[in-house]
Enzyme design. Structure first.
Site, PDB file in Angstrom:
ATOM      1  N   SER A   4       0.842  -1.195   0.000  1.00 13.49           N
ATOM      2  CA  SER A   4       0.000   0.000   0.000  1.00 13.49           C
ATOM      3  C   SER A   4       0.882   1.253   0.000  1.00 13.49           C
ATOM      4  CB  SER A   4      -0.956  -0.038   1.199  1.00 13.49           C
ATOM      5  OG  SER A   4      -1.984   0.913   1.040  1.00 13.49           O
ATOM      6  N   LYS A   9     -20.056  17.762   3.299  1.00  9.40           N
ATOM      7  CA  LYS A   9     -19.143  17.948   4.430  1.00  9.40           C
ATOM      8  C   LYS A   9     -19.043  16.668   5.246  1.00  9.40           C
ATOM      9  CE  LYS A   9     -16.468  20.136   7.273  1.00  9.40           C
ATOM     10  NZ  LYS A   9     -15.103  20.454   6.861  1.00  9.40           N
TER      11      LYS A   9
END
Length: 340
Positions: free
Chosen positions: A168, A220
């Protein structure tokens, strides 16, 4: 039961006493350091050639008798004298270490080490990074990768050695190297993005507990732990993950164009042998083997930027360790288990 009760009381008293002593020491240290400017770290440099030479000499002293050792030292002295007369400057290899956690905390030291070596390193030198990381936060490993990119941009060859794992975010860093060397059973890949979080909204509703989420901006908040998640929020969250994954793929492709990126960017991992076939790495070898080889023709310098910890921080670490050991010993007595 009486033994355990007495032992618990003794343990509580001991912990209380240790904490009280440490609090007093911390207060004293705070008073002493008040008004002082925080001390910075220090760059530590050691020559790995001397380390390898010391290993060899120690073995020679054990295996050879006095006459053999004397003859060997005499021959080595002559060889060293001839090399000094040639006065040929050997190429330099700067060795760095990065042991990554989820926040890539080692980046703070890495950035200073790279800044230091770039003041001297040239295209004739080499930087070797011994990398160990299973990945972590996107922005943290993005910064760590950007630090390594400085080496490439300066025209200094970069070799990345992986003995255990570079997955990763760890592989995001590794791919910047012109050469990636992996141990045969190191773990590589995991070119993907993952995010997960629990949601306890139904549990709150079951107990008649309301949780309000107020936002300014349509996205948001997409998914939350306590609020009620919507399908629209899930779609937006997935979209963000897909965008991040595409950026990840583009980044890896930029530095390793030989990869079939869609084939390897599935989030899968491969051991070193299979990773070589996928072109995720260039060579199978341990970092020890590679550095020992380079030490024959080059001067190897290990760089480590060590942050100076304040007295309060050292006391805090000691306190944490003391409490952990006390709890571990107590639990071991209760359960008769060993902890490795």
């Amino acid at each position: 039961m009486e033994f355990f009760s007495e032992y618990a009381i003794f343990l509580a008293k001991t912990v209380t006493l240790v904490i009280a002593i440490l609090v007093v020491l911390a207060s004293f240290a705070a008073l002493r350091s008040k008004g002082r400017r925080k001390s910075s770290g220090q760059l530590q440099v050691s020559k790995l050639n001397d380390f390898y030479k010391g290993l060899r000499e120690r073995l020679e002293q054990t295996l050879l008798d006095k006459d053999q050792l004397k003859a060997l030292r005499k021959t080595q002295a002559k060889t060293d004298k001839k090399q000094k007369k040639k006065a040929e400057a050997k190429p330099r290899v700067f060795v760095l270490d990065f042991n990554g956690d989820i926040k890539a905390s080692a980046t703070e030291s890495l950035r200073h080490e790279i800044t230091a070596l770039l003041t001297l390193a040239t295209a004739k030198d080499e930087v070797v990074l011994r990398l160990e990381s299973g990945g972590g936060m996107v922005h943290s490993y993005g910064l760590a990768s950007s630090q390594l990119a400085r080496i490439r941009e300066a025209g200094v060859p970069l070799t990345v050695c992986i003995d255990k794992v570079a997955a990763s975010g760890g592989y995001m860093m590794a791919c910047i190297g012109q050469k990636i060397i992996s141990a045969p059973f190191a773990i590589l890949g995991s070119i993907g993005v993952v995010a997960q979080l629990p949601n306890v909204n139904r549990l709150l509703k079951k107990h008649d507990i309301d949780f309000e989420v107020l936002t300014a901006g349509e996205y948001k908040r997409t998914l939350t732990v306590f609020g009620e998640n919507t399908e629209k929020g899930r779609e937006k969250f997935q979209q963000d993950l897909d965008i991040t994954h595409q950026l990840f793929k583009n980044f890896v492709s930029r530095y390793r164009p030989q990869l079939a990126i869609d084939e390897v960017a599935t989030g899968e991992i491969w051991l070193g042998v299979a990773a070589l076939e996928k072109h995720l790495v260039d060579e199978l070898k341990t970092s020890d083997e590679y550095l020992a080889e380079r030490a024959r023709q080059s001067e190897l310098y290990h760089l480590h930027y060590a942050e100076r910890k304040s007295l309060q921080e050292r006391i805090g670490m000691a306190a944490s360790g003391s409490v952990d050991r006390l709890v571990l010993n107590w639990w071991s007595r209760l359960t008769q288990q060993r902890f490795w």
